[in-house]
Design a protein around this motif. Structure first.
Motif, short mmCIF file in Angstrom:
data_model
loop_
_atom_site.label_atom_id
_atom_site.label_comp_id
_atom_site.label_asym_id
_atom_site.label_seq_id
_atom_site.Cartn_x
_atom_site.Cartn_y
_atom_site.Cartn_z
N VAL A 1 0.84 -1.21 0.00
CA VAL A 1 0.00 0.00 0.00
C VAL A 1 0.87 1.25 0.00
O VAL A 1 0.66 2.20 -0.76
CB VAL A 1 -0.95 0.01 1.22
N TRP B 1 -10.44 3.44 -2.29
CA TRP B 1 -10.19 3.24 -0.85
C TRP B 1 -11.50 3.39 -0.07
O TRP B 1 -11.83 2.57 0.79
CB TRP B 1 -9.16 4.26 -0.35
N LYS C 1 -14.02 0.63 -0.66
CA LYS C 1 -13.53 -0.68 -0.21
C LYS C 1 -13.36 -0.69 1.32
O LYS C 1 -13.76 -1.64 1.99
CB LYS C 1 -12.17 -0.96 -0.89
N PHE C 2 -12.71 0.36 1.85
CA PHE C 2 -12.36 0.35 3.27
C PHE C 2 -13.07 1.44 4.07
O PHE C 2 -12.73 1.66 5.22
CB PHE C 2 -10.85 0.51 3.45
N SER C 3 -13.96 2.17 3.45
CA SER C 3 -14.68 3.28 4.09
C SER C 3 -13.76 4.50 4.20
O SER C 3 -12.57 4.44 3.92
CB SER C 3 -15.19 2.86 5.47
N ALA D 1 -10.31 6.92 9.14
CA ALA D 1 -10.74 7.47 10.43
C ALA D 1 -10.30 8.92 10.61
O ALA D 1 -11.03 9.73 11.18
CB ALA D 1 -10.20 6.60 11.55
N VAL E 1 -20.19 0.81 3.99
CA VAL E 1 -19.73 0.43 2.67
C VAL E 1 -20.56 -0.75 2.17
O VAL E 1 -20.80 -1.69 2.91
CB VAL E 1 -18.24 0.01 2.76
#
Lengths: 337, 434
Positions: free
Chosen positions: A209, A262, A265-267, A270, A283
């Protein structure tokens, strides 16, 4: 390579190369869709489809059957069509293009598309994700070859307009080449991310990543510089200016698609909750938005590769060699780098 | 030159990518090496535990359910194994298709993507689930798990699988329970080996030891299954008369909100301690969640071991003869233990503190319905330090009455719309701890 400014007798190799590239892009899109929807093993046999010859599989079952079967079998049909179009292009090049290296390139393209098909088949036969990753890396490479053949057979390649030696010509040539390599590297890293084995360590994924983000920054920087130099110094040399603008636009789209990928896929990360509400909807896995944003990100990567390659090739062809064209700006920049 | 740096990066990445992606073996369940290391379980016993678990639960490709678990093997087989589907569209390998990349093959919450996610994916192996409608110490019901799978967890990477057909969701629910039971059984076995103080070479084979087999099935497994088998009796059902009617007047709602505010700031509920005076989640920030606490303890113990080794090295200089030989042997053992621990720490997820929810955001991870919030207040959030205000088991006595819990629910729901006189700007729920 010595420039040869004799225009070929037939426009058909160029026209067919365009058709091939135009057919390959949807193939890449559907290939991306296969991975996004995890449809790779929707048809367990290869080269047949559930025992049928690829072309004889009942089309009603294909069209009305499960979605993943539709995607996977459609991908195979498109792949077969692209393979056959490559054979036709090779025949056209053999008959209508005098350049020997061009014929060899056509042959290499055919070999590559066959290799790609076999890779896809082996990925199914062995249910092997590593082969799927290689398959995902070879697809864009073949697309790049088809675009290269479009470039090599184009009018702009043959008929160079006479113009003054632009400043930074050598720098542009090198920058375009490096950009192209970086984009392909980015595609490879993207393929690793998409095909990471389920038993891989979290640390390996984090590394991938970070590398993907680092390369995104590197590609953006290189494209920005390239576009700036081309538009500042070589805007009048067709088609460099247009390609530079398209390339810059594609990078902007691709960055947006990357961020979108992103999020779907991963919300929302944060840390973004400092500024915006993280929303009231989770999601949606396998939803239309998720599926197509992720797939578009993959496909746009190939488009970026094709555009950067076209720019690099035209740059090599149309811009004078570095020794004559290096100017103070170029030297200063290179010294700084 | 940046290109040289890039070239180095590419080289390192290529090595990692090629070695990482060279795996062709079917994925296997992994033991909880933190627990194994802490309990100082010998390699022989590690293998024995893995064998026992394999006999009881099968493998990721071929799961097996003992009748005592009550699990549906047909559903497990649908969820397990590699991803594929047939011409009719029946999907298989659902867990690997949808879950394993985050939750890991063993359900340890350490799938490939885990480290980039905040919060980390759930580790099922402890049987501890945050969002459920049962008493605080109880397991979740199938319906609880189904609800999370279908709705996802807001503001996290846990997606909503609302598009999956019901039979696929049911299969995933079953597989999550399976992984949880398997993990709990693993812990029970590791604790058994530790508690019994078995010698490193002592046999641990239920196939040849009837007594051990009896202990495993009738004691350890029964202990694990007790929580799952009694879950129906542990569902929190609010009393009908306590549930606020839907046709309340504005005055009634305001009165309830005010009462909820009193409780929020008061000593009885003391929500303010963690959620802070503004409700931004800016109260205490120091606690770790239960999963990270394990990591923190392991790291602390490892540091203590490193200090002990330093001390042993110092003492070694003063010793001679047999005493020195014994000390050297002890030092060698400790150094080997330290190496194992450091290797493990290098692969562990960085511990994170349990940052209380920002209640002004209006994002409720466990669900936004009245009953979801009531359950959170009633049973707390297991593993996160959010305490239960209701009884810990049916028939018990809680800190708050149901009416008071509903008043807190009303106040929580009003918070996103309540102005803050002095808004505090701070990072919410993202802090990681070294």
């Amino acid at each position: 390579m010595n420039p040869d400014f004799t225009h070929p007798a037939s426009p058909w190799p160029h026209r067919w190369a365009i058709a091939l590239a135009c057919a390959t892009f949807p193939l890449l899109w559907v290939g991306g869709l296969v991975t996004t929807t995890d449809s790779g093993m929707a048809v367990p046999d290869w080269p047949s489809t559930y025992g049928y010859n690829l072309f004889l599989y009942p089309w009603t079952t294909w069209l009305t059957g499960p979605w993943d079967l539709f995607v996977e079998h459609g991908h195979r049909l498109l792949g077969a069509m692209v393979g056959m179009m490559t054979i036709v292009l090779l025949a056209l090049l053999w008959r209508r293009d005098d350049r020997r290296w061009m014929r060899w390139l056509g042959g290499a393209a055919l070999a590559l598309v066959i290799f790609q098909g076999v890779l896809g088949g082996m990925r199914v036969r062995f249910d092997e994700r590593t082969l799927a990753m290689l398959h995902g890396c070879t697809g864009p490479l073949f697309f790049a070859v088809t675009v290269a053949m479009v470039v090599f057979t184009s009018r702009c390649w043959w008929l160079r307009e006479s113009s003054a030696v632009p400043p930074s010509a050598g720098y542009i040539r090198r920058l375009a080449l490096v950009t192209c390599i970086l984009v392909y590297l980015q595609i490879v890293v993207g393929a690793v991310l998409r095909h990471v084995p389920v038993a891989a360590e979290p640390g390996a994924f984090v590394l991938a990543v970070r590398f993907h983000l680092f390369l995104a920054a590197a590609v953006t920087l290189h494209v920005a510089l390239l576009a700036w130099f081309v538009l500042s110094h070589a805007r009048t040399i067709k088609p460099l200016g247009g390609l530079a603008i398209i390339l810059a636009g594609l990078v902007a789209v691709q960055l947006a698609l990357g961020a979108g990928t992103w999020i779907v896929k991963f919300s929302v990360p944060a840390w973004v909750s400092d500024w915006i509400s993280t929303g009231s909807v989770a999601v949606q896995d396998g939803g239309w938005l998720q599926t197509h944003i992720i797939t578009a990100h993959v496909a746009a990567g190939s488009l970026l590769l094709a555009t950067s390659l076209a720019l690099a090739l035209f740059g090599q062809r149309l811009l004078p060699f570095a020794s004559a064209a290096r100017d103070a700006v170029s030297r200063r920049w290179e010294a700084a780098v | 030159m940046p290109y040289r740096t890039l070239a180095k990066f590419v080289g390192i990445f290529a090595i990692v990518a090629l070695t990482g992606c060279g795996q062709t073996e079917p994925p296997a369940f992994r033991l909880d090496m933190v627990k194994v290391t802490e309990n100082e379980i010998s390699p022989k016993h590690q293998q024995a535990i893995a064998d026992i678990l394999g006999a009881m639960f099968g493998t990721p490709d071929a799961p097996f359910a003992m009748p005592e678990t009550g699990l549906d093997e047909r559903k497990l087989k649908m969820a397990a194994g590699p991803v594929w589907s047939n011409e009719a569209g029946d999907k298989h390998g659902l867990y690997r298709r949808h879950c394993a990349h985050c939750h890991g093959i063993s359900g340890d919450g350490q799938g490939p993507t885990a480290a980039i996610l905040n919060p980390y994916p759930r580790d099922y192996r402890r049987g501890l689930f945050k969002f459920k409608g049962t008493f605080t110490a109880a397991q979740p019901t199938d319906e609880d798990l189904r609800r999370i799978i279908l709705n996802g967890v807001l503001a996290t990477a846990m997606p909503a699988f609302a598009l999956l057909p019901p039979d696929e969701v049911d299969a995933l629910v079953e597989y999550v329970k399976y992984l949880s039971m398997r993990g709990q059984m693993e812990t029970a076995l590791e604790n058994y080996v530790f508690d019994e103080g078995l010698e490193p070479d002592a046999p641990l084979d239920p196939a040849t030891d009837a007594e051990l087999k009896d202990i495993i099935v009738n004691d350890l497994l029964a202990g694990v299954m007790e929580g799952w088998n009694t879950v129906v009796e542990q569902v929190v059902v609010p009393t009908e008369e306590g549930i606020p009617p839907t046709d309340r007047s504005a005055e009634e709602i305001t009165a309830s909100v005010n009462a909820g505010r009193e409780l929020f700031f008061g000593a009885k509920a003391n929500c303010v301690k963690c959620h802070g005076p503004t409700g931004l989640g800016d109260g205490q920030q120091d606690n770790y969640d239960d999963w990270s606490a394990v990591t923190v303890k392991f790291e602390d113990d490892t540091r203590a071991l490193a200090d002990e080794i330093k001390g042993l090295k110092q003492d070694l200089k003063k010793k001679t003869g047999d005493e020195r030989a014994a000390a050297e042997k002890e030092l060698k053992t400790k150094v080997a233990q330290l190496a194992v621990r450091n290797e493990l720490i290098a692969h562990m997820l960085t511990p994170r503190r349990a940052i209380p929810r920002n209640l002004r955001d209006g994002t409720y991870r466990g669900g936004r319905r009245d009953i979801d919030l009531f359950w959170r207040v009633f049973a707390g959030i297991p593993g996160m330090g959010m305490p239960a205000t209701g009884p810990s088991a049916p028939g018990g006595q809680g800190t708050l009455t149901e009416q008071e819990m509903w008043q807190i629910v009303d106040y929580i729901q009003s918070l996103p719309f309540e102005p803050i006189s002095e808004p505090q700007v701070r990072r919410v729920n993202v802090r990681t701890v070294n």
